[in-house]
Design a protein around this motif. Structure first.
Motif, short mmCIF file in Angstrom:
data_model
loop_
_atom_site.label_atom_id
_atom_site.label_comp_id
_atom_site.label_asym_id
_atom_site.label_seq_id
_atom_site.Cartn_x
_atom_site.Cartn_y
_atom_site.Cartn_z
N LEU A 161 6.67 -35.45 47.04
CA LEU A 161 5.28 -35.04 46.92
C LEU A 161 4.56 -35.67 48.52
CD1 LEU A 161 2.29 -33.86 46.12
CD2 LEU A 161 1.97 -35.61 44.92
N ASP A 162 4.41 -36.84 49.02
CA ASP A 162 4.20 -37.58 49.88
C ASP A 162 4.80 -36.72 50.67
OD1 ASP A 162 2.69 -39.45 48.26
OD2 ASP A 162 4.46 -40.85 48.07
N GLU A 163 6.15 -36.42 50.72
CA GLU A 163 6.65 -35.81 51.97
C GLU A 163 6.32 -34.34 52.51
OE1 GLU A 163 10.83 -36.16 52.64
OE2 GLU A 163 10.66 -38.46 52.15
N LEU A 164 6.18 -33.79 51.73
CA LEU A 164 5.51 -32.28 50.95
C LEU A 164 4.22 -32.29 52.16
CD1 LEU A 164 6.03 -29.29 50.48
CD2 LEU A 164 4.63 -30.28 47.94
N ILE A 165 3.52 -32.66 51.67
CA ILE A 165 1.93 -33.22 52.28
C ILE A 165 1.62 -32.87 53.71
CG2 ILE A 165 1.11 -32.85 49.92
CD1 ILE A 165 0.34 -35.40 50.37
N GLN A 166 2.42 -33.48 53.93
CA GLN A 166 2.62 -33.93 55.58
C GLN A 166 3.02 -32.91 56.77
OE1 GLN A 166 4.92 -37.46 56.33
NE2 GLN A 166 3.00 -39.12 55.76
N ARG A 167 4.22 -32.07 55.56
CA ARG A 167 4.44 -30.67 56.38
C ARG A 167 3.49 -29.75 55.72
NH1 ARG A 167 10.30 -30.70 56.72
NH2 ARG A 167 10.55 -33.01 56.49
N LEU A 168 2.93 -29.55 55.43
CA LEU A 168 1.90 -28.23 54.56
C LEU A 168 0.60 -28.75 55.67
CD1 LEU A 168 2.05 -28.01 50.59
CD2 LEU A 168 3.02 -26.21 52.56
N PRO A 169 0.04 -27.05 55.55
CA PRO A 169 -1.34 -27.25 56.60
C PRO A 169 -2.64 -27.31 55.42
CG PRO A 169 -1.18 -25.01 56.29
CD PRO A 169 0.21 -26.02 55.57
N GLY A 170 -3.98 -27.83 56.43
CA GLY A 170 -5.36 -28.49 55.33
C GLY A 170 -5.32 -30.41 55.01
N HIS A 171 -5.73 -30.09 53.70
CA HIS A 171 -6.43 -31.44 54.03
C HIS A 171 -5.85 -32.01 52.25
CE1 HIS A 171 -8.66 -32.22 57.35
NE2 HIS A 171 -8.98 -31.19 57.32
N HIS A 172 -4.65 -32.64 52.20
CA HIS A 172 -4.32 -33.52 51.18
C HIS A 172 -4.59 -34.36 50.29
CE1 HIS A 172 -2.16 -29.37 51.14
NE2 HIS A 172 -2.22 -29.68 52.30
N TYR A 173 -4.89 -34.92 49.09
CA TYR A 173 -5.18 -35.99 49.26
C TYR A 173 -4.46 -36.72 47.82
CZ TYR A 173 -9.21 -34.72 51.38
OH TYR A 173 -10.60 -35.26 52.61
N GLY B 31 -6.14 -31.46 45.91
CA GLY B 31 -6.01 -33.13 45.44
C GLY B 31 -4.15 -32.38 44.48
N TRP B 32 -3.81 -34.39 44.47
CA TRP B 32 -2.17 -33.39 43.96
C TRP B 32 -2.23 -35.08 42.96
CZ3 TRP B 32 1.26 -30.43 45.31
CH2 TRP B 32 0.89 -29.21 46.44
N ASP B 33 -1.62 -34.54 41.86
CA ASP B 33 -1.56 -35.75 40.87
C ASP B 33 0.27 -36.10 40.59
OD1 ASP B 33 -1.31 -37.51 38.50
OD2 ASP B 33 -3.44 -36.69 37.61
N ALA B 34 1.04 -37.13 41.08
CA ALA B 34 2.25 -37.11 40.57
C ALA B 34 2.55 -37.71 39.76
CB ALA B 34 3.01 -37.51 41.64
N GLY B 35 0.72 -38.41 38.49
CA GLY B 35 1.44 -39.12 37.33
C GLY B 35 2.49 -40.45 37.05
N ASN B 36 2.93 -40.43 38.96
CA ASN B 36 3.65 -41.83 38.63
C ASN B 36 5.05 -41.44 37.77
OD1 ASN B 36 0.83 -43.35 37.70
ND2 ASN B 36 1.72 -44.58 39.93
N GLY B 37 5.00 -40.13 38.00
CA GLY B 37 5.96 -39.55 38.18
C GLY B 37 7.48 -39.65 39.14
#
Length: 459
Positions: free
Chosen positions: A183-195, A171-177
């Motif tokens: 982050l949105d682009e990064l998690i598309q490049r990482l393996p696994g499941h991201h929320y 799980g990831w929380d960018a805090g509207n920062g």
């Protein structure tokens, strides 16, 4: 022309104030003119400029750029993004320095500037000197150009370069920062499941305050991890240079604990290397670094001070309790929460354990939150010196790297002057509650002898 900054905005590590009150558009312009003169004096002619997602960052950026260009310096605009993306730009673009318009983790009405020149942070006395130069009108004249550069994709590419971690449920929380779009682009490049939650940039911070080192701000992330039964959760501050994390049980993993986890693979790659942490960090961390064959080094709190010490010692990794993590190993030496997150995933992967199991295995200690004591600016440093002198005379085991850190058979306690407020900050850590009570009693006793009263405990 001359310009006087409100002295309260010229802080130790950056320039920061309340927009429309202590910090204005005119200040941004004057900073541009003054920084241009400083840059040209060092033969620096091109400066990268980035901004965070606050509602007034665009206005301040425009005024800053006008000042830079009228002062004779070219401005290379990298757009809205986290501070580390701007730091990255200074390493990979043909520029001689950089300025990020950011209020960091402060409330929505704050903003400010983080300054880099010729590979160093501009901080401390250099910031005070900028104030004097502006007041004296020591400005250059010129006709600099502006250009826009899209760097986000190159930055994300670099974040995952050489990544060798497993896929987890995170799980990831960018805090509207400002870190949200990266982050949105990064998690598309990482393996696994991201929320990811709150990755839409909103400078009003409608969901919670963007400071992941305050446990209350991690409530949404803990909820997400629990609801989706995730392996762990990661949060960022408003400008993406500080990281927070929780394990599957929702326990907060503090800055020094993150550093203890991250140190393993780094010391595997660089045996015997120096690992730096600030004076607020747990003894557990320093012991762990030594156990892994590294050289633990305790240094002063403050990201600019830590960066300078890293350069001096060649340390591949450093960190602070405040969630600033600095990688020189495979990276550039600046504090970057997005990169620290990538390395955390790798470190958990190579451990062969879950992050929860790693946390379970850590030695258990009891620690206070930061205890704060109001004190006049003029008495702030003097009080710490009085305490140090008294304790030294008594034969106590004192480390005076930054304030006073006292080790006893119960554990340790720290008293230091805040660089940014008229307060003394104290912290203590022991193996059990009775030990902690004895340490806190020592702090209260020392401060009573110097006529200082505790104001509040800030969690």
């Amino acid at each position: 022309m001359t310009h006087r900054f409100n002295p309260t905005i010229l802080r130790e590590y950056d320039i920061r104030g309340i927009v429309g009150d202590t910090l204005t558009e005119a200040d941004a312009y004057a900073l541009g003119r003054t920084f241009a003169a400083l840059a040209l004096d060092e033969d620096a002619r091109r400066i990268a400029v980035g901004r965070d997602g606050r509602t007034h960052s665009g206005m301040l950026e425009a005024a800053l750029v006008r000042g830079l260009t009228e002062g004779g310096v070219d401005a290379v605009l990298t757009g809205m993004g986290p501070s580390p993306m701007l730091y990255f730009a200074t390493h990979v673009l043909d520029v001689d320095g950089g300025i990020q318009v950011t209020g960091s983790h402060n409330p929505a009405d704050y903003n400010g500037f983080k300054l880099l020149l010729k590979g160093r942070s501009v901080f401390g006395q250099e910031i005070q000197a900028l104030g004097r130069s502006a007041a004296a009108g020591e400005w250059t004249e010129g006709n600099g150009r502006t250009e826009e550069v899209h760097i986000r994709e190159a930055y994300v590419d670099r974040l995952v370069e050489g990544f060798s971690g497993k896929g987890f449920r995170i799980g990831w929380d960018a805090g509207n920062g400002a870190a949200g779009p990266v982050l949105d682009e990064l998690i598309q490049r990482l393996p696994g499941h991201h929320y990811a939650i709150f990755s839409t940039v909103d400078g009003r911070f409608p969901n919670h305050h963007p400071d992941p080192t305050v446990e209350a701000n991690l409530a949404d992330l803990k909820q997400l991890v629990a609801d989706k039964q995730l392996d762990f959760g990661i949060a960022f501050d408003g400008d993406g240079d500080r990281i927070g994390a929780v394990d599957a049980k929702g326990r907060v993993i503090w800055g020094d604990q993150l550093l203890a986890i991250l140190a393993g693979p780094v010391l595997e790659a660089e045996p015997g290397a120096t690992i730096i942490a600030d004076v607020k960090a747990s003894q557990v961390l320093f012991d762990r670094v030594a156990e892994l064959g590294g050289k633990p080094l305790m240094w002063k709190t403050g990201h600019s001070l830590i960066k300078a010490k890293m350069k001096e010692t060649g340390a591949p990794l450093a960190g602070e309790m405040s969630g600033h993590i600095f990688f020189k190993h495979r990276w550039y030496g600046f504090d970057d929460a997005l990169y620290a997150a990538v390395r955390l995933i790798e470190a958990v992967s190579v451990s062969g354990k879950s992050l929860t199991e790693i946390m379970d295995a850590m030695p258990k200690t009891m620690a206070t939150p930061e205890l704060r004591f109001q004190v006049d600016e003029v008495r702030k440093f003097a009080t710490v010196e009085e305490v140090r002198d008294r304790l030294t005379a008594e034969g106590a085991k004192v480390d005076a790297t930054d304030g006073v850190r006292v080790s006893t058979s119960d554990g340790w306690w720290l008293l230091r002057a805040s660089n940014t407020q008229d307060v003394l900050v104290a912290r203590a850590e022991a193996a059990d509650q009775p030990g902690l009570d004895r340490l806190v009693a020592q702090i209260d006793d020392q401060l009573a002898k110097s006529n200082v009263e505790r104001i509040e405990a800030v969690h």
